[in-house]
Design a protein around this motif. Sequence first.
Motif, PDB file in Angstrom:
ATOM      1  N   SER A 151      39.815  45.098  39.023  1.00 16.18           N
ATOM      2  CA  SER A 151      40.674  46.244  38.715  1.00 16.18           C
ATOM      3  C   SER A 151      41.780  46.340  39.757  1.00 16.18           C
ATOM      4  O   SER A 151      41.526  46.210  40.954  1.00 16.18           O
ATOM      5  CB  SER A 151      39.850  47.528  38.703  1.00 16.18           C
ATOM      6  N   GLY A 152      42.990  46.545  39.291  1.00 16.54           N
ATOM      7  CA  GLY A 152      44.118  46.648  40.210  1.00 16.54           C
ATOM      8  C   GLY A 152      45.416  46.357  39.505  1.00 16.54           C
ATOM      9  O   GLY A 152      45.445  46.102  38.295  1.00 16.54           O
ATOM     10  N   ASP A 153      46.497  46.420  40.247  1.00 19.00           N
ATOM     11  CA  ASP A 153      47.813  46.158  39.679  1.00 19.00           C
ATOM     12  C   ASP A 153      47.857  44.768  39.055  1.00 19.00           C
ATOM     13  O   ASP A 153      47.331  43.798  39.619  1.00 19.00           O
ATOM     14  CB  ASP A 153      48.892  46.272  40.755  1.00 19.00           C
ATOM     15  N   LEU A 154      48.493  44.662  37.921  1.00 20.36           N
ATOM     16  CA  LEU A 154      48.530  43.414  37.177  1.00 20.36           C
ATOM     17  C   LEU A 154      49.164  42.285  37.993  1.00 20.36           C
ATOM     18  O   LEU A 154      50.252  42.434  38.543  1.00 20.36           O
ATOM     19  CB  LEU A 154      49.321  43.611  35.877  1.00 20.36           C
ATOM     20  N   ASP A 155      48.437  41.164  38.087  1.00 23.92           N
ATOM     21  CA  ASP A 155      48.898  39.949  38.757  1.00 23.92           C
ATOM     22  C   ASP A 155      49.199  40.137  40.241  1.00 23.92           C
ATOM     23  O   ASP A 155      49.956  39.368  40.838  1.00 23.92           O
ATOM     24  CB  ASP A 155      50.148  39.367  38.066  1.00 23.92           C
ATOM     25  N   TRP A 156      48.596  41.129  40.844  1.00 21.22           N
ATOM     26  CA  TRP A 156      48.772  41.332  42.284  1.00 21.22           C
ATOM     27  C   TRP A 156      47.575  40.728  43.011  1.00 21.22           C
ATOM     28  O   TRP A 156      46.429  40.900  42.610  1.00 21.22           O
ATOM     29  CB  TRP A 156      48.891  42.808  42.614  1.00 21.22           C
ATOM     30  N   VAL A 157      47.850  39.953  44.082  1.00 20.68           N
ATOM     31  CA  VAL A 157      46.787  39.248  44.794  1.00 20.68           C
ATOM     32  C   VAL A 157      46.102  40.187  45.789  1.00 20.68           C
ATOM     33  O   VAL A 157      46.739  40.737  46.684  1.00 20.68           O
ATOM     34  CB  VAL A 157      47.343  38.016  45.531  1.00 20.68           C
ATOM     35  N   TYR A 158      44.775  40.336  45.617  1.00 28.74           N
ATOM     36  CA  TYR A 158      43.993  41.211  46.500  1.00 28.74           C
ATOM     37  C   TYR A 158      43.121  40.425  47.479  1.00 28.74           C
ATOM     38  O   TYR A 158      42.576  41.010  48.416  1.00 28.74           O
ATOM     39  CB  TYR A 158      43.117  42.141  45.663  1.00 28.74           C
ATOM     40  N   GLY A 159      42.986  39.137  47.243  1.00 28.89           N
ATOM     41  CA  GLY A 159      42.160  38.347  48.154  1.00 28.89           C
ATOM     42  C   GLY A 159      42.088  36.891  47.721  1.00 28.89           C
ATOM     43  O   GLY A 159      42.564  36.503  46.648  1.00 28.89           O
TER      44      GLY A 159
END
Length: 204
Positions: A151-159
Amino acid sequence: MGKSTDNKKQGKKPLRLLLINLIAMASVVVAAVFITFRWIDNYTEHGVAVIVPDITGLQEEDAIRKLAQHQLIGITDNYIYVKGKPVGEITAQRPAAQTKVKHGRKIYLTANSGKQPMITLPDIIENSSLREAESRLRAAGFQLTPHEVISGDLDWVYGVRYNGRELKDHEQIPEGSELTIIVGGGKTINAPVEMPDVEDGWLD
């Protein structure tokens, strides 16, 4: 008449001696040149060649020993990492095998170091889109597995995950490693709900 004949004979003698001397000198010069070239040929071993053996695949010590048996000098001047090859195995040689060289020629070797180079993870965690992260990781020589969606902003890298664990920014990992990008799937991350405190006067 007799005196005239004698004078002619006497005149021919110096000419004959001169010709003999010139022929002798020419012979000496030719002999000297021939001996000199023969000496140069022997000194430089002209026409004597050694065929460089193929020593790739051998261990470093065995390769140098085999070259010495052919009157060649093996020198390891380069180490690289080759996955799946034993440490110290010769992977390349200069000049190449079957090359004709003189005795005592130096043959330069490249051996497997056995140490996989380490690469610093690019600054992509929570700092780039999926497309940018994929481009930078591939350019650095990493292999990518199907990304993990959270879950998170579309196509945003979290890790970024490596061997089952999440990496930190600028962490060093082996070159060519398989990495999994953790990316947002477009769903909003639910923020934690703060419970009211009794001191806030919200509760009786």
